[in-house]
Scaffold this motif. Structure first.
Motif, mmCIF file in Angstrom:
data_model
loop_
_atom_site.group_PDB
_atom_site.id
_atom_site.type_symbol
_atom_site.label_atom_id
_atom_site.label_comp_id
_atom_site.label_asym_id
_atom_site.label_seq_id
_atom_site.Cartn_x
_atom_site.Cartn_y
_atom_site.Cartn_z
ATOM 1 N N TRP A 164 16.506 -74.996 39.862
ATOM 2 C CA TRP A 164 16.170 -75.613 41.145
ATOM 3 C C TRP A 164 14.705 -75.542 41.502
ATOM 4 O O TRP A 164 14.201 -76.346 42.251
ATOM 5 N N TRP A 165 13.960 -74.570 40.980
ATOM 6 C CA TRP A 165 12.567 -74.418 41.410
ATOM 7 C C TRP A 165 11.629 -75.425 40.761
ATOM 8 O O TRP A 165 10.477 -75.516 41.124
ATOM 9 N N ARG A 166 12.134 -76.178 39.805
ATOM 10 C CA ARG A 166 11.264 -77.128 39.109
ATOM 11 C C ARG A 166 10.787 -78.243 40.034
ATOM 12 O O ARG A 166 9.739 -78.823 39.818
ATOM 13 N N SER A 167 11.552 -78.558 41.055
ATOM 14 C CA SER A 167 11.154 -79.614 41.997
ATOM 15 C C SER A 167 10.819 -78.997 43.342
ATOM 16 O O SER A 167 11.643 -78.320 43.943
ATOM 17 N N ILE A 168 9.608 -79.256 43.800
ATOM 18 C CA ILE A 168 9.176 -78.672 45.074
ATOM 19 C C ILE A 168 9.964 -79.244 46.241
ATOM 20 O O ILE A 168 10.064 -78.644 47.310
ATOM 21 N N SER A 169 10.566 -80.434 46.063
ATOM 22 C CA SER A 169 11.282 -81.098 47.153
ATOM 23 C C SER A 169 12.741 -80.674 47.253
ATOM 24 O O SER A 169 13.435 -81.067 48.192
ATOM 25 N N THR A 170 13.225 -79.879 46.313
ATOM 26 C CA THR A 170 14.618 -79.439 46.344
ATOM 27 C C THR A 170 14.858 -78.531 47.533
ATOM 28 O O THR A 170 14.112 -77.584 47.774
ATOM 29 N N GLY A 178 17.716 -63.918 36.009
ATOM 30 C CA GLY A 178 16.700 -64.352 35.057
ATOM 31 C C GLY A 178 15.932 -65.573 35.531
ATOM 32 O O GLY A 178 14.848 -65.874 35.019
ATOM 33 N N GLU A 179 16.470 -66.293 36.527
ATOM 34 C CA GLU A 179 15.765 -67.435 37.087
ATOM 35 C C GLU A 179 14.650 -67.010 38.038
ATOM 36 O O GLU A 179 13.767 -67.807 38.363
ATOM 37 N N PHE A 180 14.695 -65.755 38.471
ATOM 38 C CA PHE A 180 13.749 -65.302 39.491
ATOM 39 C C PHE A 180 12.824 -64.181 39.014
ATOM 40 O O PHE A 180 11.713 -64.031 39.515
ATOM 41 N N ILE A 181 13.302 -63.384 38.067
ATOM 42 C CA ILE A 181 12.486 -62.300 37.507
ATOM 43 C C ILE A 181 12.112 -62.675 36.083
ATOM 44 O O ILE A 181 12.957 -62.681 35.182
ATOM 45 N N ALA A 221 20.555 -51.550 39.569
ATOM 46 C CA ALA A 221 21.201 -51.394 38.259
ATOM 47 C C ALA A 221 21.924 -52.676 37.846
ATOM 48 O O ALA A 221 21.888 -53.070 36.665
ATOM 49 N N THR A 222 22.553 -53.344 38.812
ATOM 50 C CA THR A 222 23.267 -54.587 38.510
ATOM 51 C C THR A 222 22.300 -55.688 38.095
ATOM 52 O O THR A 222 22.580 -56.460 37.168
ATOM 53 N N ILE A 223 21.158 -55.771 38.766
ATOM 54 C CA ILE A 223 20.149 -56.778 38.405
ATOM 55 C C ILE A 223 19.635 -56.537 36.991
ATOM 56 O O ILE A 223 19.480 -57.479 36.192
ATOM 57 N N PHE A 247 2.826 -65.424 46.065
ATOM 58 C CA PHE A 247 1.841 -65.621 44.996
ATOM 59 C C PHE A 247 2.274 -64.941 43.694
ATOM 60 O O PHE A 247 1.774 -65.279 42.626
ATOM 61 N N ARG A 248 3.198 -63.993 43.787
ATOM 62 C CA ARG A 248 3.660 -63.282 42.587
ATOM 63 C C ARG A 248 4.988 -63.816 42.064
ATOM 64 O O ARG A 248 5.492 -63.330 41.058
ATOM 65 N N LEU A 249 5.532 -64.814 42.746
ATOM 66 C CA LEU A 249 6.805 -65.378 42.331
ATOM 67 C C LEU A 249 6.552 -66.545 41.380
ATOM 68 O O LEU A 249 6.080 -67.599 41.787
ATOM 69 N N LYS A 250 6.867 -66.352 40.103
ATOM 70 C CA LYS A 250 6.506 -67.330 39.073
ATOM 71 C C LYS A 250 7.357 -68.588 39.098
ATOM 72 O O LYS A 250 7.032 -69.564 38.413
ATOM 73 N N PHE A 251 8.454 -68.581 39.857
ATOM 74 C CA PHE A 251 9.248 -69.810 39.938
ATOM 75 C C PHE A 251 8.653 -70.790 40.947
ATOM 76 O O PHE A 251 9.158 -71.894 41.118
#
Length: 368
Positions: free
Chosen positions: A2-8, A92-95, A124-126, A237-241
């Motif tokens: 979902w993060w690939r499109s800024i308009s989503t 894995g989509e966020f970290i 631990a679950t993450i 700024f640290r969120l790579k998605f």
């Protein structure tokens, strides 16, 4: 992804001061066109928006504290229920590889476990989730994480998301003088909005302290965003998605909208000369000292500083919980009496105080 499109559109919530959720909803609609709603969780409003709006809120919003990317909101009873909710998310989509994370956990209500237990189990679950889906083990960094996972258990409602803000937005970074009892900038701004002040009107804070109320009014009228003072200290700024180029575009747009030459008629009055000097320092730091007049004066004797019917709006955070109740009552009586004298016809007065009963009694005695 979902993060690939800024308009989503994505699910979000903003944290606020408790008790002003309705005012924040109104502010977000007027200033950003956001249709937020309150679902009974105090200090939170929920909405759907795109990435660009996330950036705008972080850089320019004045009534909220944080913007959280909502990943889960469910009713739970046990730690196992919480683990189930957490594991239903593809972390894995966020970290991303080489990134660190930390879990911030808060809990309200009676449970058989603590906030520390929640943070430990969620963390631990993450880790297990990312290892299974991406084949890598994310690092935990409690002090300076790349990704801040925010969790709250409010009785039986569990909320989990990613903090895009970091340091609360009520910390504007322009304060160089700290008043002993400073008003939160978010509340000062909301008070100005409640007063329905227009930037062509005269606004007075007769108990200005460190100057927060007139400064927030000036920043709002001149469209000076908090990003001017906070620069790069946002979690996003640290969120790579997120797309760094899009973030920078929004930051530049926010800064380009400033109207630094706009002249306003703002006044701050305080009986303590030290606070008046401090308020001026704060206004200089905020870049609005040219349009606010601070002066030493007594809120109980406003006619010594202002003529009758010359002020359009009064916004004030007067002292409260003074040990001398008779003195406190006299202060509020004189403040309100003088405010009525200096206000123009159709003028407004907005006061924030915990002395609700006292204030109501004084107003009723004056026929208001």
């Amino acid at each position: 992804m979902w993060w690939r499109s800024i308009s989503t559109l994505v699910d979000l919530y903003a944290t606020t001061e408790r008790g002003i959720e309705d005012l924040v909803i109104e502010d977000l609609k007027k200033e950003f066109g956001i249709q937020a709603k309150f679902i009974g969780l105090r200090g939170k409003v929920f909405f759907k928006e795109d990435h660009e709006r996330i950036f705008w809120l972080n850089f320019s919003a004045r009534s909220i504290n944080r913007v959280i990317l909502l990943l889960g909101l469910e009713e739970v009873e046990t730690l196992q229920d919480i683990k189930r909710v957490v594991n239903s998310i593809d972390w894995g989509e966020f970290i991303f590889p080489e990134q660190s994370f930390a879990v911030r956990a808060e809990r309200v209500g009676k449970h058989d476990f603590t906030s520390l237990d929640i943070a430990r189990e969620v963390g631990a679950t993450i880790i297990d989730n990312v290892k299974e889906t991406r084949g890598m083990k994310p690092r935990v960094n409690l002090n300076s994480p790349d990704v801040i996972v925010s969790t709250e258990l409010i009785h039986n409602r569990f909320i989990i998301g990613i903090d895009t803000t970091g340091l609360s937005l009520h910390i504007r970074r322009y304060r160089t003088y700290n008043h002993p009892m400073p008003l939160r900038t978010t509340l000062a701004y909301i008070l100005v909005k409640v007063s329905q002040w227009q930037d062509t009107e005269i606004l007075l804070d007769p108990t200005c302290g460190g100057g927060t109320i007139p400064i927030e009014a000036a920043l709002y009228a001149r469209k000076i965003p908090s990003v001017k003072f906070r620069k790069g200290e946002y979690a996003l700024f640290r969120l790579k998605f997120f797309d760094t180029e899009e973030i920078e575009k929004v930051r530049e747009k926010a800064l380009n909208e400033m109207d630094l030459a706009k002249k306003l008629n703002l006044h701050g009055l305080d009986i303590n000369p030290r606070h008046v000097k401090g308020a001026l320092k704060n206004a200089m730091s905020a870049g609005v000292s040219d349009t606010i007049k601070f002066q030493v004066g007594d809120a109980e004797k406003l006619l010594d500083s202002f003529e009758e019917e010359t002020v359009n709006v009064i916004v004030s955070n007067p002292p409260y919980k003074l040990p001398n109740k008779r003195r406190l009552s006299k202060l509020y009586h004189n403040l309100i009496k003088n405010a009525l004298k200096v206000l123009t016809e159709g003028g407004r007065c907005a006061i924030i105080t915990s002395e609700i009963g006292l204030t109501k009694r004084i107003l009723e005695a004056m026929g208001i």
